[in-house]
Design a protein around this motif. Sequence first.
Motif, mmCIF file in Angstrom:
data_model
loop_
_atom_site.group_PDB
_atom_site.id
_atom_site.type_symbol
_atom_site.label_atom_id
_atom_site.label_comp_id
_atom_site.label_asym_id
_atom_site.label_seq_id
_atom_site.Cartn_x
_atom_site.Cartn_y
_atom_site.Cartn_z
ATOM 1 N N ARG A 12 10.748 -4.162 8.985
ATOM 2 C CA ARG A 12 12.083 -3.601 8.773
ATOM 3 C C ARG A 12 12.094 -3.004 7.379
ATOM 4 O O ARG A 12 11.558 -3.604 6.449
ATOM 5 C CB ARG A 12 13.127 -4.709 8.801
ATOM 6 N N LEU A 13 12.706 -1.852 7.247
ATOM 7 C CA LEU A 13 12.739 -1.191 5.941
ATOM 8 C C LEU A 13 14.093 -1.425 5.287
ATOM 9 O O LEU A 13 15.135 -1.251 5.916
ATOM 10 C CB LEU A 13 12.483 0.314 6.105
ATOM 11 N N GLN A 14 14.021 -1.848 4.023
ATOM 12 C CA GLN A 14 15.258 -2.020 3.245
ATOM 13 C C GLN A 14 15.033 -1.390 1.881
ATOM 14 O O GLN A 14 14.006 -1.659 1.252
ATOM 15 C CB GLN A 14 15.580 -3.499 3.061
ATOM 16 N N THR A 15 15.986 -0.577 1.460
ATOM 17 C CA THR A 15 15.846 0.050 0.144
ATOM 18 C C THR A 15 16.775 -0.657 -0.833
ATOM 19 O O THR A 15 17.994 -0.553 -0.700
ATOM 20 C CB THR A 15 16.187 1.555 0.216
ATOM 21 N N PRO A 16 16.213 -1.420 -1.811
ATOM 22 C CA PRO A 16 17.090 -2.065 -2.805
ATOM 23 C C PRO A 16 17.883 -1.007 -3.578
ATOM 24 O O PRO A 16 17.407 0.129 -3.732
ATOM 25 C CB PRO A 16 16.097 -2.784 -3.736
ATOM 26 N N GLU A 17 19.060 -1.416 -4.055
ATOM 27 C CA GLU A 17 19.971 -0.438 -4.668
ATOM 28 C C GLU A 17 19.355 0.326 -5.829
ATOM 29 O O GLU A 17 19.630 1.499 -6.026
ATOM 30 C CB GLU A 17 21.234 -1.151 -5.154
ATOM 31 N N ASP A 18 18.491 -0.370 -6.619
ATOM 32 C CA ASP A 18 17.957 0.265 -7.821
ATOM 33 C C ASP A 18 16.630 0.983 -7.551
ATOM 34 O O ASP A 18 15.945 1.398 -8.484
ATOM 35 C CB ASP A 18 17.769 -0.795 -8.919
ATOM 36 N N ARG A 19 16.228 1.129 -6.299
ATOM 37 C CA ARG A 19 14.921 1.732 -5.996
ATOM 38 C C ARG A 19 15.075 2.963 -5.122
ATOM 39 O O ARG A 19 16.043 3.098 -4.383
ATOM 40 C CB ARG A 19 14.045 0.742 -5.216
ATOM 41 N N ALA A 20 14.053 3.822 -5.172
ATOM 42 C CA ALA A 20 14.026 4.993 -4.293
ATOM 43 C C ALA A 20 13.170 4.727 -3.060
ATOM 44 O O ALA A 20 13.355 5.335 -2.020
ATOM 45 C CB ALA A 20 13.484 6.206 -5.054
ATOM 46 N N VAL A 21 12.191 3.811 -3.218
ATOM 47 C CA VAL A 21 11.243 3.554 -2.121
ATOM 48 C C VAL A 21 11.658 2.292 -1.366
ATOM 49 O O VAL A 21 12.007 1.276 -1.982
ATOM 50 C CB VAL A 21 9.810 3.387 -2.695
ATOM 51 N N ALA A 22 11.601 2.376 -0.018
ATOM 52 C CA ALA A 22 12.015 1.228 0.805
ATOM 53 C C ALA A 22 10.981 0.109 0.723
ATOM 54 O O ALA A 22 9.784 0.365 0.541
ATOM 55 C CB ALA A 22 12.193 1.667 2.247
ATOM 56 N N GLU A 23 11.460 -1.114 0.851
ATOM 57 C CA GLU A 23 10.563 -2.270 0.959
ATOM 58 C C GLU A 23 10.333 -2.554 2.441
ATOM 59 O O GLU A 23 11.271 -2.504 3.243
ATOM 60 C CB GLU A 23 11.222 -3.508 0.326
ATOM 61 N N ALA A 24 9.074 -2.866 2.792
ATOM 62 C CA ALA A 24 8.730 -3.168 4.179
ATOM 63 C C ALA A 24 8.659 -4.675 4.365
ATOM 64 O O ALA A 24 7.781 -5.333 3.804
ATOM 65 C CB ALA A 24 7.404 -2.510 4.531
ATOM 66 N N HIS A 25 9.597 -5.220 5.139
ATOM 67 C CA HIS A 25 9.658 -6.667 5.409
ATOM 68 C C HIS A 25 9.065 -6.947 6.776
ATOM 69 O O HIS A 25 9.580 -6.440 7.781
ATOM 70 C CB HIS A 25 11.113 -7.142 5.378
ATOM 71 N N PRO A 26 7.981 -7.747 6.845
ATOM 72 C CA PRO A 26 7.356 -8.016 8.143
ATOM 73 C C PRO A 26 8.331 -8.665 9.126
ATOM 74 O O PRO A 26 9.153 -9.493 8.734
ATOM 75 C CB PRO A 26 6.228 -8.986 7.801
ATOM 76 N N VAL A 27 8.233 -8.234 10.383
ATOM 77 C CA VAL A 27 8.995 -8.855 11.472
ATOM 78 C C VAL A 27 7.961 -9.493 12.384
ATOM 79 O O VAL A 27 7.272 -8.806 13.128
ATOM 80 C CB VAL A 27 9.799 -7.791 12.265
ATOM 81 N N GLY A 28 7.801 -10.812 12.283
ATOM 82 C CA GLY A 28 6.808 -11.512 13.093
ATOM 83 C C GLY A 28 5.394 -11.256 12.584
ATOM 84 O O GLY A 28 5.171 -10.527 11.617
ATOM 85 N N GLY A 29 4.442 -11.823 13.279
ATOM 86 C CA GLY A 29 3.042 -11.720 12.867
ATOM 87 C C GLY A 29 2.363 -10.510 13.474
ATOM 88 O O GLY A 29 3.010 -9.642 14.049
ATOM 89 N N PRO A 30 1.019 -10.464 13.354
ATOM 90 C CA PRO A 30 0.294 -9.289 13.820
ATOM 91 C C PRO A 30 -0.002 -9.274 15.331
ATOM 92 O O PRO A 30 -0.494 -8.282 15.837
ATOM 93 C CB PRO A 30 -1.020 -9.362 13.026
ATOM 94 N N SER A 31 0.324 -10.352 16.065
ATOM 95 C CA SER A 31 -0.106 -10.431 17.469
ATOM 96 C C SER A 31 0.573 -9.387 18.343
ATOM 97 O O SER A 31 1.712 -8.996 18.099
ATOM 98 C CB SER A 31 0.201 -11.816 18.036
ATOM 99 N N SER A 32 -0.158 -9.010 19.393
ATOM 100 C CA SER A 32 0.279 -7.855 20.175
ATOM 101 C C SER A 32 1.154 -8.222 21.371
ATOM 102 O O SER A 32 1.505 -7.368 22.160
ATOM 103 C CB SER A 32 -0.943 -7.073 20.646
ATOM 104 N N HIS A 33 1.532 -9.503 21.503
ATOM 105 C CA HIS A 33 2.462 -9.872 22.577
ATOM 106 C C HIS A 33 3.896 -9.960 22.075
ATOM 107 O O HIS A 33 4.795 -10.211 22.852
ATOM 108 C CB HIS A 33 2.048 -11.231 23.178
ATOM 109 N N LEU A 34 4.119 -9.718 20.753
ATOM 110 C CA LEU A 34 5.430 -9.979 20.149
ATOM 111 C C LEU A 34 6.383 -8.806 20.371
ATOM 112 O O LEU A 34 6.759 -8.083 19.452
ATOM 113 C CB LEU A 34 5.253 -10.280 18.656
ATOM 114 N N LEU A 35 6.804 -8.672 21.624
ATOM 115 C CA LEU A 35 7.629 -7.530 22.024
ATOM 116 C C LEU A 35 9.020 -7.577 21.397
ATOM 117 O O LEU A 35 9.549 -6.547 20.966
ATOM 118 C CB LEU A 35 7.720 -7.503 23.561
#
Length: 444
Positions: free
Chosen positions: A391-414
């Motif tokens: 999920r991308l969130q851009t903190p108020e004082d930044r121009a670039v979004a932060e990428a927050h992982p949603v779940g792990g790397p497994s490929s069944h995590l629909l």
Amino acid sequence: MTVHSTPQRQPAQPNGQQPGRRAGVDEHIDRLHRLLAPVLQNRESITLDVDQGPGGRLVSAAEVKSPVPLPGFDNSQMDGFALRLSDLVAAGDEGASPRLRLAGIVPAGTAAAELVPGTCQAVMTGSPIPAGADAVIPVERTADGFSVLDAHAAGEHPFVHFTELQDQDLQTGRFIRTAGSDLQQGAVILQAGDVMTPARWGLLAGCGIREITALSPIRTLVVTTGEEVQAPGEPLAPGQLYDASRALIREACQAFGHQVATARVPSDEPAIFIQTLEALQQQHQPQLIITAGGISAGAYEVVRQGLQARGVEFGSVAQQPGGPQGWGRLGDAALVAMPGNPVSTAVTLQVLLHPVLAALDPACPPQRRVLVHTAEQLSSPAGLRQYRRVRLQTPEDRAVAEAHPVGGPSSHLLAHLAAADALLELREDDTEVPAGTEREAILL
Ligand SMILES: Nc1nc2c(c(=O)[nH]1)N[C@H]1C(S)=C(S)[C@@H](COP(=O)(O)OP(=O)(O)OC[C@H]3O[C@@H](n4cnc5c(N)ncnc54)[C@H](O)[C@@H]3O)O[C@H]1N2
Ligand code: MOO
């Protein structure tokens, strides 16, 4: 389409993938480009009724010129009174507020009579401007508003008293939308290859054009496989699950601008799979066939078993998820065999197929990549390009979004995929990635 499974399933021969040889992600994208380019080279065109609108993302197949100017005639931008400015100035000569006789009313959609010198005519927004008039004074700048229209309707010729006039009210052409000021007659309004946006449809209709030709959308056939996979709404026996990938691939391909047909072949018997696939191909005449599942190292790999004999290649791509891949021609169609895990399918669509389609098909919107900063420490296997759902969130004082992982790397995590808004791309040489590292993400 439903096909009943055979009671005895034949185990697959050992995996046809070359051990140890993994294609790079970019190498595989090039491979898919070479596969799809000839198939999509000579696109048919279709005739479309502008007034009905077929829907979907379409691309014009030919140049279109406007048979009319826009606006089609000089018309009023305001509800008010059309007049000759020199008459207005002359009428206000003595310092009194000027007045002119009301000589006519021009409702929108009617023809206007020529302006008699020293008079004005009431006009509505869109009404034709009477010949001889060179400005429109809005009704708000008169003492009695449109009540004078009643007197005119009763057969009188009342005066219109103009008040609070300002310099800009007295500019020639004020509130007159002149013929051709938006578009000249004969101007090109659509080039071959232009994407049909809502405004372009509106412009064609506004120019009175009834039909255009568009590139026929790419016909894609989506086939999901696996005896364990059931259509939504059907009862599930132990070990079964619902077919998520058919809906996922269908929607992705529709977003790419394709005309999509789908089918599910719930048989792990390669002969039945091939027979059904050929019947579907005959029926839908697809340019692209996408299958999901049945391609890796299992004992029952219906797609790989069935299609290897037809010359389709199977191998591994150095990415995660979406490592196992198949590709080749099946008659006139290009075939992409995607791995069965839904997230692997989604990554294959977004990472491998989308850039190829965007390069080959003007109807396909481009892949959207953004620079992001990783929000937390991440690890990734060496040698693989890993796609993490974020999920991308851009903190108020930044121009670039932060990428927050949603779940792990497994490929069944629909469900985690559905909650993400981008795929964070970790590089082949990324193993430990500290928080705050700049990387690219593909917007979903
Ligand atoms: N020994 C090995 N096992 C596996 C390997 C490997 O290299 N060696 N690769 C793994 C990877 S990575 C992937 S990805 C999968 C790909 O497998 P297949 O393409 O053969 O897919 P299936 O086995 O048919 O299914 C995998 C998984 O996905 C579910 N599935 C399949 N279709 C659907 C659908 N339409 N909707 C929802 N879910 C679906 C299926 O039930 C399985 O759970 O192989 C690994 N194994
Ligand atoms: O490469 Mo697979 O697609 O991770 O599960």
